[in-house]
Design a protein around this motif. Sequence first.
Motif, PDB file in Angstrom:
ATOM      1  N   ALA A 218       0.839  -1.205   0.000  1.00  0.00           N
ATOM      2  CA  ALA A 218       0.000   0.000   0.000  1.00  0.00           C
ATOM      3  C   ALA A 218       0.870   1.249   0.000  1.00  0.00           C
ATOM      4  O   ALA A 218       2.037   1.224   0.444  1.00  0.00           O
ATOM      5  N   LEU A 219       0.290   2.350  -0.477  1.00  0.00           N
ATOM      6  CA  LEU A 219       1.005   3.630  -0.469  1.00  0.00           C
ATOM      7  C   LEU A 219       1.422   4.031   0.942  1.00  0.00           C
ATOM      8  O   LEU A 219       2.467   4.654   1.144  1.00  0.00           O
ATOM      9  N   SER A 220       0.598   3.677   1.912  1.00  0.00           N
ATOM     10  CA  SER A 220       0.874   4.068   3.294  1.00  0.00           C
ATOM     11  C   SER A 220       2.168   3.470   3.829  1.00  0.00           C
ATOM     12  O   SER A 220       2.713   3.961   4.828  1.00  0.00           O
ATOM     13  N   GLU A 221       2.682   2.420   3.166  1.00  0.00           N
ATOM     14  CA  GLU A 221       3.918   1.781   3.622  1.00  0.00           C
ATOM     15  C   GLU A 221       5.170   2.461   3.078  1.00  0.00           C
ATOM     16  O   GLU A 221       6.281   2.170   3.536  1.00  0.00           O
ATOM     17  N   ILE A 222       5.009   3.376   2.124  1.00  0.00           N
ATOM     18  CA  ILE A 222       6.168   4.098   1.607  1.00  0.00           C
ATOM     19  C   ILE A 222       6.576   5.146   2.630  1.00  0.00           C
ATOM     20  O   ILE A 222       5.736   5.945   3.074  1.00  0.00           O
ATOM     21  N   PRO A 223       7.846   5.182   3.048  1.00  0.00           N
ATOM     22  CA  PRO A 223       8.274   6.201   4.017  1.00  0.00           C
ATOM     23  C   PRO A 223       7.930   7.606   3.543  1.00  0.00           C
ATOM     24  O   PRO A 223       7.982   7.904   2.351  1.00  0.00           O
ATOM     25  N   LYS A 224       7.566   8.453   4.488  1.00  0.00           N
ATOM     26  CA  LYS A 224       7.087   9.795   4.169  1.00  0.00           C
ATOM     27  C   LYS A 224       8.071  10.567   3.294  1.00  0.00           C
ATOM     28  O   LYS A 224       7.684  11.141   2.270  1.00  0.00           O
ATOM     29  N   ASN A 225       9.321  10.610   3.686  1.00  0.00           N
ATOM     30  CA  ASN A 225      10.310  11.391   2.930  1.00  0.00           C
ATOM     31  C   ASN A 225      10.530  10.820   1.538  1.00  0.00           C
ATOM     32  O   ASN A 225      10.735  11.561   0.567  1.00  0.00           O
ATOM     33  N   THR A 226      10.477   9.496   1.426  1.00  0.00           N
ATOM     34  CA  THR A 226      10.644   8.866   0.117  1.00  0.00           C
ATOM     35  C   THR A 226       9.502   9.235  -0.815  1.00  0.00           C
ATOM     36  O   THR A 226       9.713   9.577  -1.980  1.00  0.00           O
ATOM     37  N   LEU A 227       8.284   9.188  -0.299  1.00  0.00           N
ATOM     38  CA  LEU A 227       7.124   9.530  -1.131  1.00  0.00           C
ATOM     39  C   LEU A 227       7.162  11.001  -1.526  1.00  0.00           C
ATOM     40  O   LEU A 227       6.875  11.348  -2.680  1.00  0.00           O
ATOM     41  N   ASP A 228       7.523  11.864  -0.580  1.00  0.00           N
ATOM     42  CA  ASP A 228       7.604  13.293  -0.864  1.00  0.00           C
ATOM     43  C   ASP A 228       8.590  13.569  -1.999  1.00  0.00           C
ATOM     44  O   ASP A 228       8.278  14.282  -2.961  1.00  0.00           O
ATOM     45  N   LEU A 229       9.781  12.987  -1.886  1.00  0.00           N
ATOM     46  CA  LEU A 229      10.802  13.189  -2.923  1.00  0.00           C
ATOM     47  C   LEU A 229      10.377  12.564  -4.252  1.00  0.00           C
ATOM     48  O   LEU A 229      10.633  13.117  -5.326  1.00  0.00           O
ATOM     49  N   THR A 230       9.733  11.408  -4.179  1.00  0.00           N
ATOM     50  CA  THR A 230       9.285  10.730  -5.398  1.00  0.00           C
ATOM     51  C   THR A 230       8.275  11.594  -6.147  1.00  0.00           C
ATOM     52  O   THR A 230       8.378  11.782  -7.373  1.00  0.00           O
ATOM     53  N   LEU A 231       7.312  12.134  -5.435  1.00  0.00           N
ATOM     54  CA  LEU A 231       6.298  12.972  -6.080  1.00  0.00           C
ATOM     55  C   LEU A 231       6.927  14.238  -6.653  1.00  0.00           C
ATOM     56  O   LEU A 231       6.579  14.670  -7.763  1.00  0.00           O
ATOM     57  N   LYS A 232       7.848  14.831  -5.944  1.00  0.00           N
ATOM     58  CA  LYS A 232       8.514  16.040  -6.446  1.00  0.00           C
ATOM     59  C   LYS A 232       9.352  15.750  -7.691  1.00  0.00           C
ATOM     60  O   LYS A 232       9.556  16.640  -8.532  1.00  0.00           O
ATOM     61  N   THR A 233       9.807  14.503  -7.814  1.00  0.00           N
ATOM     62  CA  THR A 233      10.613  14.126  -8.984  1.00  0.00           C
ATOM     63  C   THR A 233       9.767  14.078 -10.259  1.00  0.00           C
ATOM     64  O   THR A 233      10.292  13.974 -11.357  1.00  0.00           O
ATOM     65  N   HIS A 234       8.461  14.191 -10.117  1.00  0.00           N
ATOM     66  CA  HIS A 234       7.570  14.169 -11.279  1.00  0.00           C
ATOM     67  C   HIS A 234       7.057  15.561 -11.648  1.00  0.00           C
ATOM     68  O   HIS A 234       6.186  15.690 -12.510  1.00  0.00           O
TER      69      HIS A 234
END
Length: 302
Positions: A218-234
Amino acid sequence: IFTSCNDEETSIKTNTIVDVAVNSNLSSLVAAVTKAELARTLSGPGPFTVLAPTNEAFAEFLSANNFNSLDDVPKELLTQILLNHVIDGSLKSTDLKTGYANTKATSDASNTPMSIYINTDVTVKFNGISSVTTANVDADNGTVHIVDKVISLPSVVTFATADPNFSILVQALTRSDLDTDFVSILSLPESNDIAPFTVFAPINDAFVSVLGELKLTALSEIPKNTLDLTLKTHVLANTNALDTVLSTGLKLTTLSSEIVTVSLTGGASLADEGDRVSKIIATNVQANNGVIHAIDKVLLPN
């Protein structure tokens, strides 16, 4: 007016889109068209497809945007909003298909036609908010569909939320624990210092795939900082990069400061700093504050 041989005057009746609005008791639309000086345009040869908001839809729009009346809406804004309800060609309900079309409105971000998302899965709905209540009203110069909401000028968030292909992306962008308010940022107008935006938007399958690769459920299992950086990379700031400006070897700096590299060899694609390649599968969904390109794989920060 023509004068006959016996000097009797005979008027020629018309049934233009403007006439349809008058005859359908769409008085707010008629007033708006008059203020924006679009009556001549919408009485022209066309053909046009016009999405005509009801009086109740205009009242709701004015209230939601803190306008007391149509007189309070700046003319240029009103003109573009009305043009955002006009599509070239005479499209009956059977001609409308799920996907994107262009309206006669012009994007502030690119000076090109605005996109509109049409969803025909259940009822016919535009940009996720406005549904057809009366379809296929014939006019001499096109077709009118009466709708229940005014279709405001879209941001990139509008299309992300309207298009079900991006539903998991929206879940990611709105995860409650993130420090970055992506919705507020990506809703900023083109005039803001950080706008316009170019968003490389992963489709749902891309998120399902990356969760599998990361052995997560699930998305909820992605660490917060990782998801934040991943979304910004798009996301690219301060640019409305249409597909015409993309070229092989072009390096783009994203909001995360990560670099993605464009390739047009064998079809348009992007590579992140870890050489992860994502194909660009749809381009140039044009909002008023930026543009969206759909991609088939999630890009990851280094």
